[in-house]
Design an enzyme around this catalytic site. Structure first.
Site, PDB file in Angstrom:
ATOM      1  CG  PHE A  20     -34.284   5.532   1.776  1.00  0.00           C
ATOM      2  CD1 PHE A  20     -34.303   6.130   0.529  1.00  0.00           C
ATOM      3  CD2 PHE A  20     -34.301   6.329   2.910  1.00  0.00           C
ATOM      4  CE1 PHE A  20     -34.337   7.511   0.403  1.00  0.00           C
ATOM      5  CE2 PHE A  20     -34.339   7.717   2.786  1.00  0.00           C
ATOM      6  CZ  PHE A  20     -34.357   8.303   1.533  1.00  0.00           C
ATOM      7  CE  LYS A  40     -29.537   3.851  -1.966  1.00  0.00           C
ATOM      8  NZ  LYS A  40     -30.934   4.336  -1.926  1.00  0.00           N
ATOM      9  NE  ARG A  53     -31.246  17.286   5.790  1.00  0.00           N
ATOM     10  CZ  ARG A  53     -31.239  16.924   4.514  1.00  0.00           C
ATOM     11  NH1 ARG A  53     -30.273  16.151   4.075  1.00  0.00           N
ATOM     12  NH2 ARG A  53     -32.203  17.304   3.704  1.00  0.00           N
ATOM     13  CG  ASP A 112     -30.730   6.450  -5.880  1.00  0.00           C
ATOM     14  OD1 ASP A 112     -30.462   5.244  -5.798  1.00  0.00           O
ATOM     15  OD2 ASP A 112     -31.886   6.892  -5.821  1.00  0.00           O
ATOM     16  CG  ASP A 116     -26.244  13.002  -0.179  1.00  0.00           C
ATOM     17  OD1 ASP A 116     -26.148  13.040  -1.428  1.00  0.00           O
ATOM     18  OD2 ASP A 116     -27.325  13.228   0.407  1.00  0.00           O
ATOM     19  CG  ASP A 137     -33.396  14.190   3.821  1.00  0.00           C
ATOM     20  OD1 ASP A 137     -32.608  13.971   2.877  1.00  0.00           O
ATOM     21  OD2 ASP A 137     -34.563  14.593   3.653  1.00  0.00           O
ATOM     22  CE  LYS A 178     -32.286  21.642   3.278  1.00  0.00           C
ATOM     23  NZ  LYS A 178     -33.524  21.545   4.071  1.00  0.00           N
ATOM     24  N   GLY A 179     -27.506  17.271   1.916  1.00  0.00           N
ATOM     25  CA  GLY A 179     -27.102  15.928   2.326  1.00  0.00           C
ATOM     26  C   GLY A 179     -25.615  15.732   2.573  1.00  0.00           C
TER      27      GLY A 179
HETATM   28  P1  IMP Z   1     -29.874  10.724  -7.952  1.00  0.00           P
HETATM   29  O1  IMP Z   1     -30.056  11.938  -8.799  1.00  0.00           O
HETATM   30  O2  IMP Z   1     -30.928   9.692  -8.207  1.00  0.00           O
HETATM   31  O3  IMP Z   1     -28.489  10.140  -8.011  1.00  0.00           O
HETATM   32  O4  IMP Z   1     -30.222  11.197  -6.499  1.00  0.00           O
HETATM   33  C1  IMP Z   1     -29.310  11.462  -5.524  1.00  0.00           C
HETATM   34  C2  IMP Z   1     -30.050  12.097  -4.357  1.00  0.00           C
HETATM   35  O5  IMP Z   1     -31.163  11.291  -3.950  1.00  0.00           O
HETATM   36  C3  IMP Z   1     -29.156  12.182  -3.152  1.00  0.00           C
HETATM   37  O6  IMP Z   1     -28.419  13.407  -3.142  1.00  0.00           O
HETATM   38  C4  IMP Z   1     -30.130  12.066  -2.007  1.00  0.00           C
HETATM   39  O7  IMP Z   1     -30.660  13.337  -1.695  1.00  0.00           O
HETATM   40  C5  IMP Z   1     -31.248  11.209  -2.547  1.00  0.00           C
HETATM   41  N1  IMP Z   1     -31.105   9.797  -2.107  1.00  0.00           N
HETATM   42  C6  IMP Z   1     -30.910   8.725  -2.894  1.00  0.00           C
HETATM   43  N2  IMP Z   1     -30.833   7.600  -2.184  1.00  0.00           N
HETATM   44  C7  IMP Z   1     -30.966   7.972  -0.883  1.00  0.00           C
HETATM   45  C8  IMP Z   1     -30.945   7.233   0.369  1.00  0.00           C
HETATM   46  O8  IMP Z   1     -30.799   5.999   0.446  1.00  0.00           O
HETATM   47  N3  IMP Z   1     -31.124   7.976   1.493  1.00  0.00           N
HETATM   48  C9  IMP Z   1     -31.287   9.337   1.463  1.00  0.00           C
HETATM   49  N4  IMP Z   1     -31.300  10.051   0.328  1.00  0.00           N
HETATM   50  C10 IMP Z   1     -31.135   9.371  -0.838  1.00  0.00           C
HETATM   51 MG    MG Z   2     -29.244  15.078  -1.747  1.00  0.00          MG
END
Ligand code: IMP
Ligand code: MG
Length: 174
Positions: free
Chosen positions: A150, A129, A163, A101, A98, A157, A41-42
């Site tokens: 964060f 990031k 959100r 990470d 969104d 969220d 949903k982000g």
């Molecule tokens: P990844 O698979 O580790 O790249 O995760 C990405 C997902 O982690 C994003 O779509 C977010 O839902 C969540 N996420 C990572 N960092 C943050 C943050 O700083 N705030 C909110 N959600 C985050």
């Molecule tokens: Mg997400």
């Protein structure tokens, strides 16, 4: 308890950058149409603004995925909670995220969609990031590169809250 520490990116700053991204995407795909995949949903808020900054024919679809938390599972694994409503074969697909990470979610999702024989797959992400990356993946269109904090708001969220903030804020947890 957690609380909002400071406004990190205000709505004007976000709007200006989203407009630039839309203009860049419009130039890059000149003469084509786009199949936009909003990752729920982000990315709802970002995607809603971004598509209005793209001056091309756009088809909008949504997808909901969750990556496996277990680190022993290969990063190519993603659980599809809700799939796209149409076939993307032959389409120019733009995944809208969104934040990237670790990169696991987007790496897995990109793999899933590439296997469906689209004409192309690119990723537009509001935030990146890179210091937390565990995969090779990079966004093709990146709004803001941020440090390892964060952040919430503008669709992002913490425990499903924040959100609806019109800006991005750093969350402080105690
Ligand atoms: P990844 O698979 O580790 O790249 O995760 C990405 C997902 O982690 C994003 O779509 C977010 O839902 C969540 N996420 C990572 N960092 C943050 C943050 O700083 N705030 C909110 N959600 C985050
Ligand atoms: Mg997400």
């Amino acid at each position: 308890m957690e609380r909002i520490r400071e406004i990190y990116l205000d709505r004007e700053t976000i709007a200006a950058r989203v407009a630039q991204m839309g203009a860049q995407i419009t130039r890059d795909y000149c003469g084509k149409s786009l199949y936009v995949v909003c990752v729920l949903k982000g990315s709802i808020v970002f995607c809603a603004d971004l598509i209005r900054a793209i001056e091309l024919p756009v088809q909008l679809d949504t997808m909901s995925v969750s990556s496996y938390e277990n680190a022993t599972v290969s990063s190519g694994n993603v659980r599809i909670r809700q799939d796209l409503s149409h076939d993307v074969a032959g389409k120019d697909v733009l995944i809208v995220e969104d934040i990237i990470d670790s990169g696991r979610t987007i790496a897995a999702l990109t793999g899933v969609l590439r296997a469906r024989n689209p004409a192309s797959v690119r990723v537009a992400t509001l935030l990146d990031k890179p210091s937390r990356r565990e995969t090779e993946i990079q966004g093709d269109y990146v709004g803001f590169t941020i440090p390892d904090a964060f952040v919430v708001g503008y669709g992002l969220d913490y425990a499903q809250r924040y959100r609806n903030l019109p800006y991005l804020a750093v969350l402080e947890t105690e």
